[in-house]
Motif scaffolding. Structure first.
Motif, PDB file in Angstrom:
ATOM      1  N   TYR A 131       0.846  -1.211   0.000  1.00  0.00           N
ATOM      2  CA  TYR A 131       0.000   0.000   0.000  1.00  0.00           C
ATOM      3  C   TYR A 131       0.875   1.253   0.000  1.00  0.00           C
ATOM      4  CZ  TYR A 131      -4.304  -2.504   1.480  1.00  0.00           C
ATOM      5  OH  TYR A 131      -5.407  -3.316   1.568  1.00  0.00           O
ATOM      6  N   VAL A 132       1.820   1.270   0.934  1.00  0.00           N
ATOM      7  CA  VAL A 132       2.628   2.477   1.148  1.00  0.00           C
ATOM      8  C   VAL A 132       3.558   2.737  -0.041  1.00  0.00           C
ATOM      9  CG1 VAL A 132       4.393   3.523   2.645  1.00  0.00           C
ATOM     10  CG2 VAL A 132       2.432   2.334   3.648  1.00  0.00           C
ATOM     11  N   GLU A 133       4.194   1.670  -0.538  1.00  0.00           N
ATOM     12  CA  GLU A 133       5.091   1.836  -1.704  1.00  0.00           C
ATOM     13  C   GLU A 133       4.314   2.356  -2.913  1.00  0.00           C
ATOM     14  OE1 GLU A 133       6.693  -2.083  -2.090  1.00  0.00           O
ATOM     15  OE2 GLU A 133       7.936  -1.861  -0.290  1.00  0.00           O
ATOM     16  N   THR A 134       3.103   1.828  -3.110  1.00  0.00           N
ATOM     17  CA  THR A 134       2.274   2.271  -4.238  1.00  0.00           C
ATOM     18  C   THR A 134       1.878   3.731  -4.075  1.00  0.00           C
ATOM     19  OG1 THR A 134       1.401   0.034  -4.448  1.00  0.00           O
ATOM     20  CG2 THR A 134       0.195   1.763  -5.590  1.00  0.00           C
ATOM     21  N   ALA A 135       1.463   4.098  -2.848  1.00  0.00           N
ATOM     22  CA  ALA A 135       1.050   5.483  -2.581  1.00  0.00           C
ATOM     23  C   ALA A 135       2.188   6.448  -2.881  1.00  0.00           C
ATOM     24  CB  ALA A 135       0.591   5.627  -1.134  1.00  0.00           C
ATOM     25  N   GLY A 157      -4.158  -1.533  10.961  1.00  0.00           N
ATOM     26  CA  GLY A 157      -3.315  -0.782  11.894  1.00  0.00           C
ATOM     27  C   GLY A 157      -1.861  -0.781  11.433  1.00  0.00           C
ATOM     28  N   GLU A 158      -1.437  -1.920  10.878  1.00  0.00           N
ATOM     29  CA  GLU A 158      -0.050  -2.020  10.371  1.00  0.00           C
ATOM     30  C   GLU A 158       0.165  -1.084   9.180  1.00  0.00           C
ATOM     31  OE1 GLU A 158       0.976  -6.131   9.529  1.00  0.00           O
ATOM     32  OE2 GLU A 158      -0.127  -6.801  11.314  1.00  0.00           O
ATOM     33  N   VAL A 159      -0.882  -0.901   8.367  1.00  0.00           N
ATOM     34  CA  VAL A 159      -0.776   0.021   7.225  1.00  0.00           C
ATOM     35  C   VAL A 159      -0.533   1.439   7.725  1.00  0.00           C
ATOM     36  CG1 VAL A 159      -1.974   1.016   5.223  1.00  0.00           C
ATOM     37  CG2 VAL A 159      -2.226  -1.426   5.734  1.00  0.00           C
ATOM     38  N   VAL A 160      -1.272   1.831   8.777  1.00  0.00           N
ATOM     39  CA  VAL A 160      -1.093   3.168   9.373  1.00  0.00           C
ATOM     40  C   VAL A 160       0.342   3.326   9.888  1.00  0.00           C
ATOM     41  CG1 VAL A 160      -1.849   4.732  11.217  1.00  0.00           C
ATOM     42  CG2 VAL A 160      -3.542   3.340  10.000  1.00  0.00           C
ATOM     43  N   GLU A 161       0.818   2.295  10.588  1.00  0.00           N
ATOM     44  CA  GLU A 161       2.192   2.348  11.137  1.00  0.00           C
ATOM     45  C   GLU A 161       3.237   2.415  10.021  1.00  0.00           C
ATOM     46  OE1 GLU A 161       2.919   2.871  14.319  1.00  0.00           O
ATOM     47  OE2 GLU A 161       0.741   2.981  14.486  1.00  0.00           O
ATOM     48  N   GLU A 162       2.998   1.636   8.964  1.00  0.00           N
ATOM     49  CA  GLU A 162       3.926   1.598   7.824  1.00  0.00           C
ATOM     50  C   GLU A 162       4.005   2.978   7.157  1.00  0.00           C
ATOM     51  OE1 GLU A 162       6.736  -0.272   5.661  1.00  0.00           O
ATOM     52  OE2 GLU A 162       5.612  -1.271   7.252  1.00  0.00           O
ATOM     53  N   ALA A 163       2.849   3.646   7.059  1.00  0.00           N
ATOM     54  CA  ALA A 163       2.821   4.993   6.463  1.00  0.00           C
ATOM     55  C   ALA A 163       3.607   5.978   7.333  1.00  0.00           C
ATOM     56  CB  ALA A 163       1.377   5.462   6.301  1.00  0.00           C
ATOM     57  N   LYS A 164       3.499   5.820   8.646  1.00  0.00           N
ATOM     58  CA  LYS A 164       4.274   6.684   9.568  1.00  0.00           C
ATOM     59  C   LYS A 164       5.766   6.444   9.363  1.00  0.00           C
ATOM     60  CE  LYS A 164       0.939   6.925  13.366  1.00  0.00           C
ATOM     61  NZ  LYS A 164       0.591   6.263  14.633  1.00  0.00           N
ATOM     62  N   LYS A 165       6.131   5.145   9.302  1.00  0.00           N
ATOM     63  CA  LYS A 165       7.545   4.770   9.143  1.00  0.00           C
ATOM     64  C   LYS A 165       8.133   5.366   7.864  1.00  0.00           C
ATOM     65  CE  LYS A 165       8.256   0.304   9.275  1.00  0.00           C
ATOM     66  NZ  LYS A 165       8.229  -1.103   9.679  1.00  0.00           N
ATOM     67  N   ALA A 166       7.307   5.379   6.814  1.00  0.00           N
ATOM     68  CA  ALA A 166       7.782   5.873   5.509  1.00  0.00           C
ATOM     69  C   ALA A 166       7.766   7.407   5.442  1.00  0.00           C
ATOM     70  CB  ALA A 166       6.931   5.290   4.394  1.00  0.00           C
ATOM     71  N   GLY A 167       7.243   8.018   6.487  1.00  0.00           N
ATOM     72  CA  GLY A 167       7.220   9.490   6.530  1.00  0.00           C
ATOM     73  C   GLY A 167       6.162  10.135   5.654  1.00  0.00           C
ATOM     74  N   ILE A 168       5.102   9.371   5.297  1.00  0.00           N
ATOM     75  CA  ILE A 168       4.067   9.955   4.422  1.00  0.00           C
ATOM     76  C   ILE A 168       2.727  10.124   5.145  1.00  0.00           C
ATOM     77  CG2 ILE A 168       5.077   9.053   2.281  1.00  0.00           C
ATOM     78  CD1 ILE A 168       2.726   6.923   2.363  1.00  0.00           C
ATOM     79  N   ARG A 169       2.722   9.862   6.459  1.00  0.00           N
ATOM     80  CA  ARG A 169       1.436   9.865   7.169  1.00  0.00           C
ATOM     81  C   ARG A 169       0.719  11.210   7.105  1.00  0.00           C
ATOM     82  NH1 ARG A 169      -2.636   9.132   7.628  1.00  0.00           N
ATOM     83  NH2 ARG A 169      -3.974   8.393   9.282  1.00  0.00           N
TER      84      ARG A 169
END
Length: 213
Positions: A131-135, A157-169
């Motif tokens: 999800y995050v890589e595609t976004a 919930g993991e998707v939300v955390e992954e977005a935070k980790k990637a700095g795009i939240r």
């Protein structure tokens, strides 16, 4: 423009072949592609979406209408140059990892496309990183996660955390939905938006894109 009303009405009835023929007629008559899309196809899909919200039509009827819309839209695509037709926003959607249900997701995708959003469908069993890589790669404003099993809900919930980790939240909104999902769960995992049905999801996505623009 009588032909545009006919396109809208036939789309609502799911008459795909007729819609395709009439879209071609409208193109041949010199009606701008943007106008055919907005006043013919999208206005018809809007009516279907509203009826679906009120339980006046069934999923099968929405799918048939969406197929008609896609057949008409295929003729317009080459004519809608990117400068002339800016999409209302970009969304990536998928059913979360471990979950293979896609009817709800497909319905949301069709409703969103019916509202003029560009939708990237990641399919089912989608990992949070995907999800995050595609976004990031596609510049999506929204990530949409669907789940039908209570056991796969935590992946949201993991998707939300992954977005935070990637700095795009702060740049990307996260929408969640599916039978077991609730507003309380959405808040608990820190997602941005929960909707109970496909038509509401499409409306909410357009609104989120507008706010973010």
């Amino acid at each position: 423009m009588e032909i545009l009303q006919e396109i809208s009405l036939n789309l609502q009835k799911g008459k795909a072949k007729l819609v395709k023929e009439q879209v071609q007629q409208a193109i041949d008559a010199g009606i701008p592609a943007e106008e055919i899309l907005e006043k013919g196809l999208l206005s018809g899909m809007d009516v279907v979406g509203e009826k679906f919200k009120k339980n006046e039509v069934f999923v099968s009827e929405v799918l048939v209408a969406a197929r008609a819309m896609n057949m008409g839209a295929a003729l317009l695509k080459p004519l809608l140059s990117s400068e002339e037709h800016a999409s209302k926003g970009k969304v990536c959607i998928g059913t979360v990892k471990g979950d293979l249900h896609d009817i709800g997701k497909n319905l949301v995708k069709m409703m969103m496309e019916g509202k003029g959003l560009e939708v990237i469908d990641l399919g089912t069993d989608v990992a949070p990183e995907t999800y995050v890589e595609t976004a990031i790669r596609e510049n999506c404003q929204i990530i949409c996660c669907s789940a039908l099993l209570t056991t796969t809900m935590p992946v949201m919930g993991e998707v939300v955390e992954e977005a935070k980790k990637a700095g795009i939240r702060d740049k990307v909104k996260i929408m969640v939905g599916g039978a077991p999902v609730t507003e309380a769960f959405c808040q608990q995992i820190g997602a941005d938006k929960y909707t109970a049905d496909a038509a509401s999801a499409a409306d909410a996505a357009v609104e989120l894109c507008r706010m973010g623009a």
